[in-house]
Design a protein around this motif. Structure first.
Motif, PDB file in Angstrom:
ATOM      1  N   THR A  10       0.808  -1.213   0.000  1.00  6.55           N
ATOM      2  CA  THR A  10       0.000   0.000   0.000  1.00  6.55           C
ATOM      3  C   THR A  10       0.840   1.261   0.000  1.00  6.55           C
ATOM      4  O   THR A  10       0.318   2.338  -0.230  1.00  6.55           O
ATOM      5  N   GLN A  74      -9.383   5.680  -0.299  1.00 11.82           N
ATOM      6  CA  GLN A  74      -8.266   5.205  -1.104  1.00 11.82           C
ATOM      7  C   GLN A  74      -8.524   5.586  -2.562  1.00 11.82           C
ATOM      8  O   GLN A  74      -9.621   5.419  -3.079  1.00 11.82           O
ATOM      9  N   SER A  90       1.405   7.188  -0.039  1.00 12.99           N
ATOM     10  CA  SER A  90       0.292   6.279   0.180  1.00 12.99           C
ATOM     11  C   SER A  90      -1.021   7.000  -0.088  1.00 12.99           C
ATOM     12  O   SER A  90      -1.035   8.159  -0.525  1.00 12.99           O
ATOM     13  N   ASP A 218      -1.179  -0.829  -3.991  1.00  9.20           N
ATOM     14  CA  ASP A 218      -2.629  -0.853  -3.872  1.00  9.20           C
ATOM     15  C   ASP A 218      -3.118   0.517  -3.417  1.00  9.20           C
ATOM     16  O   ASP A 218      -3.281   0.767  -2.227  1.00  9.20           O
ATOM     17  N   GLN A 219      -3.342   1.412  -4.383  1.00  3.59           N
ATOM     18  CA  GLN A 219      -3.818   2.761  -4.067  1.00  3.59           C
ATOM     19  C   GLN A 219      -5.000   3.167  -4.933  1.00  3.59           C
ATOM     20  O   GLN A 219      -5.381   4.324  -4.966  1.00  3.59           O
TER      21      GLN A 219
END
Length: 306
Positions: A10, A74, A90, A218-219
């Motif tokens: 992440t 996100q 992030s 994973d963003q």
């Protein structure tokens, strides 16, 4: 294709500290190339001694989400955590809260990892966050500089707190903005829209350059959203097509970036390579992180499948 990490992570890390590049992958109505001076509207928090707790930061983010349509999820809110010589990127308010709570411990752990990886000594100093998200009329920004508030009682733990500076960055003056009065608590008085010159430039490479050290992160908003990868920064100061020294230095000192893939990807492992050739960058001159420039970039790349 080969890549460094065997898992989807992440967060992405980079060498380069305060004043280096801050990537943003959200969509916003703010146009850094709009003619004339832009405006920024300071949004100070109503906290004692200008020191915010982690809960104060969460409250402010929930407030701007409610009144100014600032996305917190996100793939909507992006943040950069800078220490003196290194940092990470992030997305999402929940990850942000985790990193705010453990800013100094995270810095120590990351320092050791990067010193081993690059065989060089790095300085931590203090955690500084730059938080960006699209909102009503422009981009919401919140900058935080970490400190430790010592407990008065030995039985209690010290508390991580943050000095703060935030606001809305808009490209044109707004004549009427009732929602921002809910955040500013101005009692009906005029909202100050301060002018700032925007330095807008581009970094360009000859032809498409293949990215190195590519890792998926994973963003994204959801499975259907365009993916983001981390990679070594292929741009340097000489690739900046302009004469702004602070932008050129920020590009030069940033070792890695996150890149949004144009059109998404059929799957990270299915791609042969990722290429990039240009990157938009801008710097609002009057908005700085306690003297360090705020240099925002929009890194993009293209995927080529087998």
């Amino acid at each position: 294709m080969e890549y460094e990490a065997a898992r989807y992570d992440t967060r992405a890390v980079s060498l380069g500290g305060y004043g280096t590049l801050v990537p943003f992958h959200g969509t916003s109505s703010f146009d850094p190339a709009s003619p004339g001076e832009a405006r920024y509207i300071p949004l100070p928090m109503d906290v004692e001694s200008n020191i915010a707790t982690v809960d104060d930061v969460r409250d402010r983010l929930e407030e701007v989400n409610k009144h100014l349509d600032v996305g917190l999820g996100q793939g909507e809110l992006y943040y950069t955590l800078h220490y003196m010589d290194y940092g990470l990127y992030s997305s999402g308010v929940e990850r942000l809260m985790e990193d705010l709570e453990t800013g100094f411990e995270l810095g120590e752990a990351l320092k050791g990892t990067l010193e081993d990886r690059y065989e060089k000594e790095l300085e931590l100093h203090r955690p500084c966050f730059t938080i960006l998200s699209a909102g009503e009329y422009g981009i919401f920004y919140l900058m935080l500089r970490g400190a430790v508030r010592r407990a008065e009682d030995e039985s209690e733990e010290d508390e991580v707190v943050y000095y703060h500076d935030g606001g809305m960055l808009i490209d044109q003056p707004v004549t009427s903005w009732p929602n921002i009065e809910e955040v500013r608590q101005s009692d009906g008085g005029p909202i100050t829209q301060q002018a700032t010159e925007i330095v807008s430039e581009a970094a360009k490479l000859s032809g498409g350059v293949s990215l190195r050290e590519v890792t998926p992160v994973d963003q994204s908003v959801d499975v259907g959203d365009a993916d983001i990868v981390a990679a070594r920064n292929p741009y340097d100061g000489s690739s900046v097509r302009g004469n702004d020294e602070e932008i050129a230095e920020a590009v030069e000192e940033t070792s890695h970036l996150t890149f949004r893939i144009r059109g998404g990807t059929v799957g990270f492992e299915e791609e042969e390579e990722f290429t990039t050739s240009t990157m938009s960058i801008f710097r609002p001159k009057e908005v700085t992180m306690w003297g360090a420039p705020l240099v925002i970039c929009f890194p993009l790349c293209s995927a080529k499948n087998n």
